[in-house]
Design an enzyme around this catalytic site. Structure first.
Site, PDB file in Angstrom:
ATOM      1  CB  THR A   1      87.766  50.238  20.965  1.00 50.49           C
ATOM      2  OG1 THR A   1      88.022  51.390  20.160  1.00 50.49           O
ATOM      3  CG2 THR A   1      86.433  50.409  21.658  1.00 50.49           C
TER       4      THR A   1
ATOM      5  CD  GLU B   1      83.011  49.231  21.875  1.00 45.14           C
ATOM      6  OE1 GLU B   1      83.555  48.141  22.137  1.00 45.14           O
ATOM      7  OE2 GLU B   1      83.194  49.829  20.809  1.00 45.14           O
TER       8      GLU B   1
ATOM      9  CE  LYS C   1      77.133  44.654  -1.636  1.00 50.72           C
ATOM     10  NZ  LYS C   1      76.455  45.883  -1.312  1.00 50.72           N
TER      11      LYS C   1
ATOM     12  CD1 TRP D   1      75.642  41.457   2.041  1.00 55.15           C
ATOM     13  CD2 TRP D   1      77.769  42.138   2.190  1.00 55.15           C
ATOM     14  NE1 TRP D   1      75.643  42.828   2.051  1.00 55.15           N
ATOM     15  CE2 TRP D   1      76.926  43.278   2.145  1.00 55.15           C
ATOM     16  CE3 TRP D   1      79.142  42.316   2.284  1.00 55.15           C
ATOM     17  CZ2 TRP D   1      77.421  44.571   2.183  1.00 55.15           C
ATOM     18  CZ3 TRP D   1      79.637  43.607   2.321  1.00 55.15           C
ATOM     19  CH2 TRP D   1      78.786  44.713   2.272  1.00 55.15           C
TER      20      TRP D   1
END
Ligand code: ADP
Length: 553
Positions: free
Chosen positions: A190, A337, A451, A456
């Site tokens: 990755t 992935e 946050k 959020w």
């Protein structure tokens, strides 16, 4: 009692791709735009060279399961490696060519690579800096540039050969072995946008199924009559599977080597008559900008019809900008992935006109074969109401079940996978909503959420809205530490013009502009004007760097 089906057990291996290209499409071509020349080779000749390459590799002792690394841009030689290495039973480890020498050495060691194929232009710098792990027994330099004055050094103790010399003298007939579909075919780490790189070990089965999925009409819809330009690097999740898909479909390929600036892409589209191209949105934003400034170039890209785009979110203005040129943007979502494609945005027939428009910017529907769910903090599915965000999880035959441990380490898997309902689910780290029809919309990466006062804020939603503003070219929202609220959003913006007047106007007006889309507490406290935004190794905006520079109060 189970009753077994009586069908043929044909292993799903990349030999299906290799054989089909040879049988049906020997005269199709791959065009590579090296920085100093255009190179064209037919698929038959490319396959012959792949056979020569396999013979060379077998001759230096490369066998089943051994890892062969590449550090290379998109070229016909890299494509030859894409075919020869997995089809002979070895594993192609494509390394990100933008990494620094110590990071490359670490990946070579972790993967246990035995041979390294490297473009000469990359080796010119890396070759002087890298300390190769002792397992790397051979270095093969690929001539992506022809300047004879440059003689790259051979690493101490490791023989270096030129690619053309290595395969010359070897026959093109190779005894391709019968492979098990579960054998490893490729290894890709990755890119580490939000953490340390992790190894994803693809199998022949997963890659072949992913390749077929790219041919689905509601997948990427790759077809024989296409000419495909993967401008996403071949070291980034197999260029999103486009090279294998193009070969399987019988489409021609156009490869840009390392040049993905607008001028180079326009030339390649014109020369190869490209119909479908892909890269991350930042590449196409530059392309669109270029066409706006050079309208005479529009006629040169008339063959380009479709743009499957992923890697980061896109907004309506992006889709509209290309629609005006007659180019259809298809929003896709994926990750290393999952080989990497999982979602494609196709308009369902049961949407009304308004819904069709409003779902265009969603990341899309699961490609057949993929299951998605979004779950709350306790792992309970959120339901398909289109509004409740949860962590996105995926189960698919082309999704990883664990990470590659390497020769010595523990695989860093534990917190990335969950077993539920008897299936392995990959935890994507993305926060998403899913609506009643199954459209998935990414709200943000969990690590990029801001946050503020315990609530959020989606950095992605702010960015997309700001980027619909006509003065804005690029934007990235980040959280800045705040003594009272924990974090407050600030937005880094690149304007289309660098003059002072639009900058002052934008700083005055952006709050009012955003106020019709967001509650007051979500509106960024400050605009930070930048000449450009830092990009990570795969061309995505590097928010870690932005947070480092602008994230402290
Ligand atoms: P990295 O995580 O290092 O960027 P990948 O290239 O595998 O490596 O990126 C996968 C991630 O990219 C996804 O988890 C998601 O956060 C993001 N991504 C991919 N496509 C999209 C998209 N269309 N919209 C928003 N985010 C996307």
């Amino acid at each position: 009692m189970m009753l077994a089906g009586l069908m043929q057990q044909v292993p799903l291996t990349l030999n299906l791709v290799r054989e089909r290209v040879g049988d049906l499409y020997p005269n199709k071509t791959v065009t590579t735009r090296f920085h100093d020349r255009i190179h064209v080779i037919g698929y038959a000749a490319m396959l012959d060279r792949a056979g020569q390459l396999a013979n060379y590799l077998a001759g230096i002792g490369v066998g089943r399961g051994m890892r062969v690394a590449t550090l290379a841009w998109n070229s016909h030689r890299h494509l030859e490696l894409y075919l020869a290495v997995p089809c002979m039973g070895a594993v192609l480890h494509t390394i990100n060519a933008r990494l620094l020498a110590p990071d490359i050495a670490r990946l070579l060691a972790h993967a246990g690579d035995q041979v390294l194929f490297v473009d000469r232009s990359i080796w010119r710098t890396i070759g002087r800096e890298i300390v190769l792990p002792s397992a790397v027994r051979h270095v093969v330099i690929m001539e992506d540039e022809v300047d004879p004055s440059i003689d790259p050094p051979a690493p101490v103790g490791t023989p270096a050969t030129l690619y053309e010399a290595a395969i010359a003298g070897h026959g093109s007939a190779f005894a391709w072995p019968d492979l098990d579909e579960n054998e490893a075919s490729g290894l890709c780490y990755t890119s580490g946008t939000t953490g340390d790189p992790k190894g994803v070990l693809y199998s022949h089965r997963s890659t072949t199924l992913h390749t077929l999925a790219c041919l689905f009409a509601d997948g990427i819809a790759m077809r024989e009559r296409d000419v495909c330009l993967p401008a996403v690097p071949m070291f980034h999740a197999n260029a999103w599977g486009f090279p294998y898909a193009a070969l399987m479909a019988g489409a021609a390929l156009a490869l840009p080597c390392r040049q993905i600036d607008p001028v180079a892409l326009v030339e390649l589209v014109e020369v190869a008559q490209v119909t479908v191209a892909t890269a991350v949105p930042t590449v196409w934003l530059g392309f669109l900008d270029h066409l706006g400034k050079h309208p005479q170039a529009v006629a040169r890209i008339a063959s380009l019809r479709r743009l499957p785009v992923g890697g980061a979110a896109i907004g309506q203005s992006f889709i509209d900008g290309f629609a005006r040129l007659g180019i259809e943007v298809m929003h896709c979502w994926g990750m290393t992935e999952i080989s990497p494609l999982g979602l494609t945005n196709v308009a369902r027939s049961d949407l009304d006109t308004e819904e069709t428009r409003s779902t265009r910017t969603a990341q899309g529907l699961p490609i057949p074969g993929c299951r998605f769910r979004n779950v709350d903090a306790e792992g309970v599915p959120c339901g398909r109401d289109g509004t409740t965000p949860g962590e996105l999880r995926i189960s698919s035959p082309w999704a990883a079940a664990s990470y590659f441990a390497g020769p010595a380490d523990q695989a860093p898997s534990a917190d990335s996978f969950a077993v539920e309902d008897g299936r392995t689910w990959l935890k994507t780290g993305d926060i998403a909503t899913i609506d009643r029809l199954g459209y998935v919309r990414i709200v943000d990466r969990a690590k990029d959420l801001i946050k503020s006062g315990g609530e959020w804020i989606s950095s992605q939603a702010l960015e997309l809205q700001i980027m619909n503003h006509p003065d804005v070219r690029e934007a990235a929202a980040i959280g800045r530490t705040d003594p009272k609220w924990q974090e407050r959003p600030v937005i880094c913006v690149v304007l289309r013009s660098d003059a002072a007047e639009p900058r002052e106007r934008f700083a005055r007006e952006y709050r009012d502009y955003l106020a019709s889309f967001f509650p007051k507490w979500q509106i960024p406290d400050e605009v930070i004007f930048c000449a450009e935004l830092p990009k990570g190794k795969t061309g995505k905006i590097d928010k870690i760097a932005l947070r480092r520079t602008f994230g402290s109060s």
